[in-house]
Write a protein that holds these residues in place. Sequence first.
Motif, mmCIF file in Angstrom:
data_model
loop_
_atom_site.group_PDB
_atom_site.id
_atom_site.type_symbol
_atom_site.label_atom_id
_atom_site.label_comp_id
_atom_site.label_asym_id
_atom_site.label_seq_id
_atom_site.Cartn_x
_atom_site.Cartn_y
_atom_site.Cartn_z
ATOM 1 N N LEU A 132 0.968 -1.368 -0.153
ATOM 2 C CA LEU A 132 -0.192 -0.195 0.195
ATOM 3 C C LEU A 132 0.680 1.288 0.338
ATOM 4 O O LEU A 132 0.758 1.878 -1.204
ATOM 5 N N LEU A 133 2.145 1.442 0.971
ATOM 6 C CA LEU A 133 2.742 2.866 1.056
ATOM 7 C C LEU A 133 3.292 2.803 -0.517
ATOM 8 O O LEU A 133 4.222 3.884 -1.265
ATOM 9 N N VAL A 190 0.978 4.157 -2.839
ATOM 10 C CA VAL A 190 0.911 5.352 -2.959
ATOM 11 C C VAL A 190 2.532 6.637 -3.200
ATOM 12 O O VAL A 190 2.811 7.477 -3.288
ATOM 13 N N GLY A 250 2.781 6.891 -6.936
ATOM 14 C CA GLY A 250 1.335 7.581 -7.805
ATOM 15 C C GLY A 250 1.921 8.553 -7.581
ATOM 16 O O GLY A 250 1.204 9.416 -8.212
ATOM 17 N N GLU A 251 2.319 8.968 -6.316
ATOM 18 C CA GLU A 251 2.497 11.002 -5.716
ATOM 19 C C GLU A 251 3.969 11.032 -6.864
ATOM 20 O O GLU A 251 4.396 12.094 -7.573
ATOM 21 N N PRO A 261 -2.692 8.724 -8.871
ATOM 22 C CA PRO A 261 -2.509 8.180 -7.696
ATOM 23 C C PRO A 261 -3.636 7.481 -6.850
ATOM 24 O O PRO A 261 -3.504 5.879 -6.065
ATOM 25 N N GLN A 262 -4.799 7.308 -7.217
ATOM 26 C CA GLN A 262 -5.796 6.436 -6.976
ATOM 27 C C GLN A 262 -5.763 5.473 -7.798
ATOM 28 O O GLN A 262 -5.930 4.835 -7.400
ATOM 29 N N SER A 311 -2.946 3.344 -8.667
ATOM 30 C CA SER A 311 -1.788 3.269 -7.595
ATOM 31 C C SER A 311 -1.634 2.649 -6.294
ATOM 32 O O SER A 311 -1.357 1.929 -5.541
ATOM 33 N N THR A 312 -2.663 3.859 -5.596
ATOM 34 C CA THR A 312 -3.084 3.512 -4.359
ATOM 35 C C THR A 312 -4.223 2.071 -3.933
ATOM 36 O O THR A 312 -3.692 1.334 -3.133
#
Length: 78
Positions: free
Chosen positions: A29-30, A33, A36-37, A43-44, A46-47
């Motif tokens: 999960l990290l 994020v 995505g950044e 970002p949505q 990839s998260t």
Amino acid sequence: MLEDNVLQSGNAGFPTYYDILLACLPVPLLFGVLVGELSSISPQLSTNAGALLSALLLWHLLFRKPPTGGRGPTEPSV
């Protein structure tokens, strides 16, 4: 003198397979994020992908290879 008050903690030795995988649960999960950044991927998206990988890891831990048995002694210590 101090050793008389030490509580037994069962198996407090090396981490088990489940301890390691539970510690790794937030990693996908990290990573999603972070990707995505730092990239051009949404970002949505990839998260959500990271959350899906974390959920699959949790599913594996709970249903594919569930822990059986206990860690500590089954009888109370006297």
